[in-house]
Design a protein around this motif. Structure first.
Motif, short mmCIF file in Angstrom:
data_model
loop_
_atom_site.label_atom_id
_atom_site.label_comp_id
_atom_site.label_asym_id
_atom_site.label_seq_id
_atom_site.Cartn_x
_atom_site.Cartn_y
_atom_site.Cartn_z
N GLY A 1 0.75 -1.24 0.00
CA GLY A 1 0.00 0.00 0.00
C GLY A 1 0.79 1.30 0.00
O GLY A 1 0.22 2.37 -0.26
N MET A 2 2.09 1.25 0.26
CA MET A 2 2.86 2.49 0.26
C MET A 2 2.88 3.11 -1.14
O MET A 2 3.11 2.40 -2.13
CB MET A 2 4.30 2.22 0.72
CG MET A 2 5.15 3.48 0.84
SD MET A 2 6.86 3.11 1.34
CE MET A 2 7.48 2.33 -0.17
N GLY A 3 2.65 4.40 -1.24
CA GLY A 3 2.75 5.07 -2.51
C GLY A 3 4.19 5.26 -2.93
O GLY A 3 5.09 5.33 -2.08
N LEU A 4 4.42 5.37 -4.24
CA LEU A 4 5.78 5.55 -4.75
C LEU A 4 5.74 6.56 -5.89
O LEU A 4 5.00 6.37 -6.86
CB LEU A 4 6.35 4.22 -5.24
CG LEU A 4 7.78 4.23 -5.80
CD1 LEU A 4 8.80 4.53 -4.70
CD2 LEU A 4 8.12 2.90 -6.47
N VAL A 5 6.53 7.63 -5.76
CA VAL A 5 6.64 8.62 -6.82
C VAL A 5 8.07 8.55 -7.35
O VAL A 5 9.02 8.84 -6.62
CB VAL A 5 6.32 10.04 -6.31
CG1 VAL A 5 6.49 11.06 -7.42
CG2 VAL A 5 4.91 10.09 -5.74
N VAL A 6 8.21 8.11 -8.58
CA VAL A 6 9.53 7.93 -9.18
C VAL A 6 9.81 9.11 -10.10
O VAL A 6 9.01 9.43 -10.98
CB VAL A 6 9.59 6.60 -9.97
CG1 VAL A 6 10.92 6.45 -10.69
CG2 VAL A 6 9.34 5.43 -9.02
N LEU A 7 10.96 9.74 -9.88
CA LEU A 7 11.29 10.96 -10.61
C LEU A 7 12.40 10.72 -11.62
O LEU A 7 13.38 10.02 -11.33
CB LEU A 7 11.72 12.05 -9.63
CG LEU A 7 10.66 12.50 -8.62
CD1 LEU A 7 11.28 13.47 -7.61
CD2 LEU A 7 9.47 13.15 -9.31
N HIS A 8 12.24 11.30 -12.80
CA HIS A 8 13.29 11.44 -13.81
C HIS A 8 14.11 10.16 -14.00
O HIS A 8 13.56 9.13 -14.35
CB HIS A 8 14.17 12.63 -13.43
CG HIS A 8 15.12 13.03 -14.51
ND1 HIS A 8 14.70 13.46 -15.73
CD2 HIS A 8 16.48 13.05 -14.55
CE1 HIS A 8 15.75 13.73 -16.49
NE2 HIS A 8 16.84 13.49 -15.79
N SER A 9 15.41 10.24 -13.72
CA SER A 9 16.31 9.11 -14.00
C SER A 9 16.02 7.91 -13.11
O SER A 9 16.60 6.84 -13.31
CB SER A 9 17.77 9.56 -13.86
OG SER A 9 17.93 10.41 -12.75
N GLY A 10 15.13 8.08 -12.17
CA GLY A 10 14.63 6.94 -11.40
C GLY A 10 13.95 5.90 -12.28
O GLY A 10 13.68 4.79 -11.82
N HIS A 11 13.68 6.25 -13.53
CA HIS A 11 13.09 5.27 -14.47
C HIS A 11 13.94 4.02 -14.59
O HIS A 11 13.44 2.96 -14.93
CB HIS A 11 12.88 5.89 -15.86
CG HIS A 11 14.15 6.03 -16.66
ND1 HIS A 11 14.60 5.05 -17.52
CD2 HIS A 11 15.07 7.03 -16.71
CE1 HIS A 11 15.75 5.45 -18.08
NE2 HIS A 11 16.04 6.65 -17.60
N PHE A 12 15.24 4.19 -14.31
CA PHE A 12 16.17 3.05 -14.45
C PHE A 12 16.53 2.44 -13.10
O PHE A 12 17.43 1.59 -13.03
CB PHE A 12 17.43 3.50 -15.19
CG PHE A 12 17.60 2.90 -16.57
CD1 PHE A 12 16.59 2.14 -17.16
CD2 PHE A 12 18.78 3.06 -17.28
CE1 PHE A 12 16.74 1.59 -18.42
CE2 PHE A 12 18.95 2.51 -18.55
CZ PHE A 12 17.93 1.76 -19.11
N SER A 13 15.85 2.87 -12.06
CA SER A 13 16.13 2.30 -10.73
C SER A 13 15.67 0.85 -10.70
O SER A 13 14.76 0.44 -11.43
CB SER A 13 15.41 3.10 -9.65
OG SER A 13 14.00 3.05 -9.86
#
Lengths: 245, 245, 245, 245
Positions: A93-105
């Motif tokens: 249930g935790m929300g996650l906001v992935v930013l920019h270069s986090g696309h490759f995390s």
């Protein structure tokens, strides 16, 4: 309802290693993001790669409603154990906001099930983000579009699953487009990918960018319900002919 | 257009270890599935867990248009290297049809990004699969619903991403429902999850089940196009003010 | 399988009224579209606004697998009775490919349930259409993108329901973006909206445009199954406690 | 943020004409729905078919954030002008929660673009609604499923566009399934269809049903942003070669 507990995670390497980048984000990208969230609706804390357990202990995650993620050059240094811990929390249930270069995390790729690869170019070009879902809460307070004078380009094809909801599409000066605001659900958790935020540009001071991140954190807030029961359900809810299980 | 090259992968352990199951599928579940596909439109081959490289060599996968996957008790024995190989092929366009207990296979979980967990019960109860997308090619030739007199129950919540297209929903005698036919795309590949097929029931001889699998294999056929170019795209397609990259 | 029976519908007014437009499409836009389809896979016929019943008699529609629609300045002249007839055929399985200014046709608005409004500009600017769903059959044979040197601009926000599948996104020279290739299903029918094709530009001679329309017609082909039975279903499929209906 | 202004619309004919139904809903279905919403978060008002303008004046709608709709036997009596007024408000952001037999209302069919037809049976059978999107705010506070001992059956195929988000799926004693909780966006407005609520059963007193409707009203709340500008956008945002528009 109390304040939403947001943890901003940042790799926090660029800012230490490059004076140019430090001059843009003297206290780190995470602090600029946190400052943009403000404390009216959020209780903010920070975690970075070089903290013990990357700042993401089991306890920390249990007390995080929404995790914001910025990473770039050291994705490989994030321990699999911690990735799995974050993954498990998202499914719960935790929300996650992935930013920019986090696309490759690791965490984003694990949740998407695709390569998350894309085209990119560092030319400091203009980006214009268009709202394609005008009723979506994530773009409340945003006009029909907003512009970033200088940004890194990310271009299609962006190898992600089709978003559950596509909210923003970017136009780039150099001729590319990009799905820049993408909503997903995984398990009980909500995930928002938001494109802008190259480390050399003051993007996280931009008011529109801050509004989107603030809205996204609220949208990604967990619902309060028990985790579904999975596995053997031997006792049927209705009688089954010839079965006495 | 030539025949579609389909590889049917089966764990092939139940049939060897249990006489009861062997009596249902004397040549293995894979052979029953292959027989159901028929050779009019398909060139069929087989691969099983205990083959070298699980029967899924690089060459084999390069020559597979659509891979059908049945596994259950030995998901953990499938080597990660082979899972990654299949994953890579799916992103490059190979179709994947995942059957029944394959919901818990490494490859399906990796492509979904969720736990893929569910409720289950072995009570030999009645399942009725309802068509909820009547124009979809995967249910061509199927009536409004079809029934399986005795099947294992799989029940919601099924922890998958929201399907791109939901085609079938199951009603179970014991009181449960299940999203039984789910379409996804990942990279250039198409994926169909299809629920029925417990090893103790003669499900893969059922004409409706066979029709769905046949249609799914055709639907999942790769398109012929180059893999997208990812990574640095230094040269812009349009002039960028102040950039001479 | 026989050839797909495609009917190309054109308003066919611009070409009669303007010499400039007639010089681009001397036999009408419909003929240029039909020529692009070719006769290898299709049996093509034509219908225009000024034909009796707009060329769309009950019989004609019953013998149409896929209808292609181009209209612009005379949407209001299309009789509601014919619109309802086409609508009914779509729900029963006929495919529909709506082109360019057809976004404002009665039939498209009726099927979408929204205003279908958008921004537009006639500046003869460059359009670059990017593939965002590289595995989709509608873009088979298309590169990562294709360009139209001069087109009318259509820009977001485009007031449509979120597409079931988004296939193409346009970049425009003047700074706009647009969801240019959108898939929907309605009833048993499949609908594809494809943006390009302003009457003053030779867009329907473009090979990439033609490939997309050809692919779209194939994708939208009806499946052959009975129309679902709706309405009263008094007899239950399973016994209901206390009910003898 | 003030309270959400909810208008509950009810056809309000059954309750007047049938003593049996009146005994279930003595003040009308609308009052039972409103009572279930409660006044903590909502400012509630009512409107019924036989009110002037069906109780839905331009002013009333301008002051409605979310409209809840129950209708059944008199869909045809709802004036097209009022339907268009509601439609316009939805596109401009007003939320709409359509209940039970409202599936066949003019407004729902207009917004969906399909026939909205389904199977039905009045046998007072058991319905069990399963949550298939456990992280969705509309099912917050609901368990894995909830039951209604006696309800009218609605069964697939339900002729609606594929929902943007599918939240609930019903199991029926008589052997049918149904997509019972469906989210859509149209223009700036959000729409939720919720199945239960036959006039002869006390469904709107059920706590789970009330929780879902309360959550749905909150989920459908409008965002506050200007309506997009549509139409001619002559001035480009970027220079266009050879254009001085």
């Amino acid at each position: 309802m109390g304040k939403l507990r947001v943890t901003v995670w940042n790799e926090f390497r660029h800012e230490k290693e490059s004076e140019t980048i430090r001059s843009v984000y003297p206290n780190g990208i995470h602090q600029a993001i946190g400052e943009g969230l403000g404390t009216t609706d959020f209780e903010i804390s920070y975690a970075t790669l070089d903290d013990p357990e990357h700042g993401l202990s089991e306890e920390k995650l249990q007390n995080t409603d929404v995790l914001i993620w910025w990473g770039h050059k050291a994705h490989g240094e994030v321990q699999d154990e911690i990735v799995n811990r974050v993954y498990d929390r998202v499914l719960h249930g935790m929300g996650l906001v992935v930013l920019h270069s986090g696309h490759f995390s690791k965490i984003f790729k694990k949740l998407m099930g695709t390569s998350c690869d894309l085209k990119w170019r560092e030319a400091g070009e203009k980006e214009r983000l268009w709202v394609v879902a005008p009723g979506h809460p994530i773009v409340e307070g945003i006009g029909e579009f907003f512009e970033l004078e200088h940004e890194e380009m990310y271009g299609e094809h962006f190898d992600i699953p089709q978003p559950d909801e596509l909210v923003l599409v970017s136009w780039f000066e150099g001729g590319n487009v990009f799905r820049s605001g993408c909503c997903y659900s995984r398990g009980q958790g909500k995930i928002f990918y938001f494109r802008p935020g190259h480390e050399t540009h003051p993007t996280y001071y931009n008011e529109n960018v801050r509004t989107v991140i603030r809205n996204a954190a609220k949208w990604a807030a967990p619902t309060t319900r028990d985790y579904p029961k999975y596995g053997k359900a031997a006792t049927p809810l209705e009688p089954i002919k010839g079965y006495n299980g």
